[in-house]
Scaffold this motif. Structure first.
Motif, PDB file in Angstrom:
ATOM      1  N   ARG A  37      49.428  10.451 -38.781  1.00 26.81           N
ATOM      2  CA  ARG A  37      50.800  10.714 -38.353  1.00 26.81           C
ATOM      3  C   ARG A  37      51.479  11.724 -39.278  1.00 26.81           C
ATOM      4  NH1 ARG A  37      51.621   7.271 -34.381  1.00 26.81           N
ATOM      5  NH2 ARG A  37      50.219   5.469 -34.247  1.00 26.81           N
ATOM      6  N   ASN A  38      52.331  12.535 -38.702  1.00 29.69           N
ATOM      7  CA  ASN A  38      53.043  13.558 -39.456  1.00 29.69           C
ATOM      8  C   ASN A  38      54.184  12.904 -40.250  1.00 29.69           C
ATOM      9  OD1 ASN A  38      54.819  15.755 -40.209  1.00 29.69           O
ATOM     10  ND2 ASN A  38      53.779  17.010 -38.698  1.00 29.69           N
ATOM     11  N   PRO A  39      54.224  13.054 -41.564  1.00 23.30           N
ATOM     12  CA  PRO A  39      55.280  12.406 -42.361  1.00 23.30           C
ATOM     13  C   PRO A  39      56.697  12.827 -41.977  1.00 23.30           C
ATOM     14  CG  PRO A  39      53.521  13.205 -43.772  1.00 23.30           C
ATOM     15  CD  PRO A  39      53.274  13.780 -42.410  1.00 23.30           C
ATOM     16  N   TYR A  40      56.841  13.997 -41.365  1.00 24.03           N
ATOM     17  CA  TYR A  40      58.171  14.466 -40.966  1.00 24.03           C
ATOM     18  C   TYR A  40      58.626  13.853 -39.642  1.00 24.03           C
ATOM     19  CZ  TYR A  40      58.319  17.843 -44.759  1.00 24.03           C
ATOM     20  OH  TYR A  40      58.360  18.414 -46.008  1.00 24.03           O
ATOM     21  N   TRP A  56      56.718  10.572 -37.457  1.00 20.54           N
ATOM     22  CA  TRP A  56      55.513   9.769 -37.327  1.00 20.54           C
ATOM     23  C   TRP A  56      54.983   9.713 -35.901  1.00 20.54           C
ATOM     24  CZ3 TRP A  56      54.114   5.397 -41.056  1.00 20.54           C
ATOM     25  CH2 TRP A  56      54.466   5.761 -42.367  1.00 20.54           C
ATOM     26  N   LYS A  57      55.751  10.187 -34.930  1.00 16.44           N
ATOM     27  CA  LYS A  57      55.285  10.208 -33.537  1.00 16.44           C
ATOM     28  C   LYS A  57      54.583  11.516 -33.194  1.00 16.44           C
ATOM     29  CE  LYS A  57      58.882   7.056 -31.865  1.00 16.44           C
ATOM     30  NZ  LYS A  57      60.015   6.871 -30.922  1.00 16.44           N
ATOM     31  N   ARG A  58      54.501  12.416 -34.169  1.00 15.91           N
ATOM     32  CA  ARG A  58      53.927  13.738 -33.910  1.00 15.91           C
ATOM     33  C   ARG A  58      52.649  13.957 -34.718  1.00 15.91           C
ATOM     34  NH1 ARG A  58      57.575  17.337 -31.239  1.00 15.91           N
ATOM     35  NH2 ARG A  58      59.513  16.217 -30.800  1.00 15.91           N
ATOM     36  N   ILE A  59      51.862  14.926 -34.261  1.00 13.50           N
ATOM     37  CA  ILE A  59      50.599  15.240 -34.920  1.00 13.50           C
ATOM     38  C   ILE A  59      50.862  15.920 -36.270  1.00 13.50           C
ATOM     39  CG2 ILE A  59      49.383  15.488 -32.715  1.00 13.50           C
ATOM     40  CD1 ILE A  59      49.436  18.565 -33.175  1.00 13.50           C
ATOM     41  N   VAL A  82      53.587  18.653 -31.979  1.00 12.15           N
ATOM     42  CA  VAL A  82      53.889  18.001 -30.702  1.00 12.15           C
ATOM     43  C   VAL A  82      53.593  16.500 -30.807  1.00 12.15           C
ATOM     44  CG1 VAL A  82      53.457  20.082 -29.359  1.00 12.15           C
ATOM     45  CG2 VAL A  82      51.577  18.479 -29.818  1.00 12.15           C
ATOM     46  N   PRO A  83      54.074  15.705 -29.846  1.00 14.89           N
ATOM     47  CA  PRO A  83      53.801  14.261 -29.888  1.00 14.89           C
ATOM     48  C   PRO A  83      52.308  13.932 -29.841  1.00 14.89           C
ATOM     49  CG  PRO A  83      55.631  14.710 -28.415  1.00 14.89           C
ATOM     50  CD  PRO A  83      55.052  16.047 -28.792  1.00 14.89           C
ATOM     51  N   ILE A  84      51.954  12.829 -30.458  1.00 15.50           N
ATOM     52  CA  ILE A  84      50.579  12.348 -30.486  1.00 15.50           C
ATOM     53  C   ILE A  84      50.184  11.827 -29.108  1.00 15.50           C
ATOM     54  CG2 ILE A  84      49.081  10.536 -31.429  1.00 15.50           C
ATOM     55  CD1 ILE A  84      50.740  10.713 -34.018  1.00 15.50           C
ATOM     56  N   ASP A  85      48.992  12.191 -28.652  1.00 12.64           N
ATOM     57  CA  ASP A  85      48.407  11.639 -27.429  1.00 12.64           C
ATOM     58  C   ASP A  85      47.404  10.562 -27.845  1.00 12.64           C
ATOM     59  OD1 ASP A  85      47.025  10.991 -25.145  1.00 12.64           O
ATOM     60  OD2 ASP A  85      46.508  13.044 -24.591  1.00 12.64           O
ATOM     61  N   GLU A  86      47.836   9.304 -27.813  1.00  9.00           N
ATOM     62  CA  GLU A  86      46.991   8.218 -28.301  1.00  9.00           C
ATOM     63  C   GLU A  86      46.004   7.713 -27.256  1.00  9.00           C
ATOM     64  OE1 GLU A  86      48.529   5.332 -30.950  1.00  9.00           O
ATOM     65  OE2 GLU A  86      50.355   6.466 -31.380  1.00  9.00           O
ATOM     66  N   MET A  87      45.983   8.348 -26.092  1.00 13.71           N
ATOM     67  CA  MET A  87      45.007   7.984 -25.067  1.00 13.71           C
ATOM     68  C   MET A  87      43.754   8.857 -25.149  1.00 13.71           C
ATOM     69  SD  MET A  87      46.069   5.403 -23.326  1.00 13.71           S
ATOM     70  CE  MET A  87      45.052   5.496 -21.868  1.00 13.71           C
ATOM     71  N   ASN A  88      43.948  10.156 -25.386  1.00 13.78           N
ATOM     72  CA  ASN A  88      42.840  11.101 -25.307  1.00 13.78           C
ATOM     73  C   ASN A  88      42.526  11.816 -26.616  1.00 13.78           C
ATOM     74  OD1 ASN A  88      42.464  10.869 -22.338  1.00 13.78           O
ATOM     75  ND2 ASN A  88      44.543  11.705 -22.298  1.00 13.78           N
ATOM     76  N   GLY A  89      43.452  11.802 -27.562  1.00 12.38           N
ATOM     77  CA  GLY A  89      43.239  12.501 -28.817  1.00 12.38           C
ATOM     78  C   GLY A  89      43.744  13.920 -28.803  1.00 12.38           C
ATOM     79  N   SER A  90      43.762  14.532 -27.618  1.00 12.77           N
ATOM     80  CA  SER A  90      44.257  15.894 -27.451  1.00 12.77           C
ATOM     81  C   SER A  90      44.641  16.046 -25.994  1.00 12.77           C
ATOM     82  CB  SER A  90      43.187  16.922 -27.846  1.00 12.77           C
ATOM     83  OG  SER A  90      43.694  18.232 -27.763  1.00 12.77           O
TER      84      SER A  90
END
Length: 484
Positions: free
Chosen positions: A148-151, A153-156, A398-406
């Motif tokens: 997770r991005n420290p700036y 946490w919902k983003r890559i 951009v936001p993390i895609d926790e289903m596919n990774g990208s």
């Protein structure tokens, strides 16, 4: 001096070494502070392994030395983290993939060994995009999880060295090592507001700046390299100097610099990112930097002819060679691929295993790559350039895609494009040409998300590039720490 926790975590690598060498700060105290921070921020998923006992023991050995002995160690007591695809003796090297989980190589990679010999303290291993085959570091292996991005946490954090970048930005460690194939030190450096160096690779032989044969879980022998990452250019320069044996470096004189702005790499940018990097450009120009627009109209087309062929053809042979050379628990690429946890990486390896592009690969190596290298060399020479400068990425995190990774991303509402291609566009050409690149912070998009500028230099100009980076850092400064 009383070293509060806040004072300790704010130290840059250079400042920490000075404090430990002088006896003002105990290495063990500093290591304990950072280990506690790593444990408190475990949900950041920046690390796959935290070596509490080993790190404290190494730090105590530094404290037990006499003052003159510590002074001879350029990294005395400096805590570092190392990406989990770089060989480390006694610590897991898994490339964050299930088939290699828990595997411990017999020896440190040469770059790691030089840092340890200079007094560095290895805190642990950094999480990453599985097998380094991606730019998000959204690892869906149950043992690793998404970085997770420290700036935000919902983003890559970017990738594939996202764990190294996130840990450094979060003040878990002041410095560390990543690896770079198409942008894997530079992209996460930009998205996490730190500095990342891709050293020269060139022909892979005498032109290669860092030599780590069979010591990194590979993608491409033509492009792979270890690279230092830290919060300042001075700290990256410190690590690079230890790895290569070079001494201190002075910053370049800004008034004498001619810096090219390659048109293809300034096109199609996210507006918020462009606003931030243009402000940085204005500061540099006001300080006396001369900017020279350059066309390089064939750059992206040439790069595509090289990149896809290398990405599909080299991983099979290279990964097999690493597995065998290191006596890994799995000895075939198919065995590793069968247990890949992240859907995007599994799809990439399906394409790699099905590759039949031998002719394309040979043409890419013998024709298109030399033409790409010639384009860079002619551009530097024709305009008398010290370096090229451009945004490291086209868009902020951009936001993390926790289903596919990208996934696919849209830049300012335009038609969605492949996420990897969106982020790799600006970093990939230098990788394929084998020239050095230095990513440094440029500002904040939307007032909160880090974005970066990249300096690319002629082959072998790494020291000059770092000297320019030192000068730019004095003008642009560093970014505020994330609010954690």
């Amino acid at each position: 001096m009383t070293w509060t926790v806040d004072k300790q975590i704010a130290l840059t690598a250079t400042q920490a070494v000075e404090a430990i060498q002088s006896g003002q700060l105990k290495a063990a105290e500093y290591a304990a502070t950072l280990l506690a921070r790593a444990q408190a921020l475990a949900n950041l998923n920046a690390l796959t392994v935290l070596d509490v006992e080993g790190a404290l023991a190494a730090a105590r050995r530094i404290d037990a030395l006499g003052a003159s002995e510590r002074a001879r160690l350029p990294l005395a007591g400096l805590p570092i983290i190392v990406k989990d695809n770089i060989n480390t003796r006694g610590l897991q090297t898994s490339a964050a993939t299930p088939a290699l989980e828990g595997f411990m190589p017999a020896r440190h990679a040469p770059s790691v060994q030089r840092l340890v010999d200079a007094g560095a303290v290895l805190l642990g291993k950094a999480n990453m995009h599985e097998l380094a085959f991606g730019i998000t570091s959204t690892n869906l292996s149950p043992a690793a999880g998404p970085v997770r991005n420290p700036y935000d946490w919902k983003r890559i954090p970017g990738g594939s060295s996202g764990g190294t970048a996130a840990a450094i930005a979060a003040r878990i460690a002041p410095a560390g090592l990543g690896t770079d194939t198409g942008g894997s030190t530079r992209i996460p450096a930009a998205l996490c507001g730190i500095v990342g160096l891709r050293p020269s690779v060139g022909d892979g032989g005498t032109q290669r700046r860092y030599h780590d044969p069979q010591a990194v879980v590979p993608i491409s022998h033509t492009r792979d390299t270890v690279g230092p990452m830290a919060r300042t250019v001075a700290d990256v320069t410190l690590l690079d100097g230890v790895i290569t044996g070079h001494g201190p470096l002075a910053h370049a004189t800004v008034a004498n610099l001619r810096i090219g702005l390659p048109a293809p790499l300034w096109a199609g940018l996210e507006r918020a990112l462009e606003d931030a990097v243009r402000k940085a450009l204005g500061k540099l120009e006001a300080a006396g930097v001369t900017f020279v627009p350059v066309e390089m109209s064939d750059l992206l087309a040439l790069n595509e002819r090289v990149s896809s062929a290398l990405a599909l053809h080299e991983p099979i042979e290279d990964l097999h060679a690493w597995l065998v050379a290191n006596h890994a628990p799995v000895q075939c690429v198919a065995g590793v691929a069968a247990r890949i946890a992240s859907p995007d990486v599994r799809a990439a390896y399906d394409a790699v295993l099905a590759d039949r592009r031998g002719g394309d690969y040979q043409t890419a190596i013998s024709v298109w790559r030399p033409q790409l290298q010639l384009l860079y060399a002619q551009t530097f020479a024709a305009s008398g350039l010290d370096a090229l400068l451009f945004p490291t990425t086209r868009l902020a995190a951009v936001p993390i895609d926790e289903m596919n990774g990208s996934s696919r991303v849209s830049i300012d509402g335009a038609a969605p494009i492949d996420e990897m291609n969106a982020y790799l566009r600006n970093t990939d050409p230098a990788s394929n040409a084998g020239i050095p690149g230095l990513a440094l912070p440029a500002g904040l998009a939307y007032g909160r998300l880090p974005v970066g500028l990249e300096l690319d230099g002629p082959l072998g100009s790494d020291r000059r590039l770092l000297a320019i980076g030192l000068a730019f850092e004095q003008i642009l400064g560093t970014l505020p720490a994330p609010r954690i």
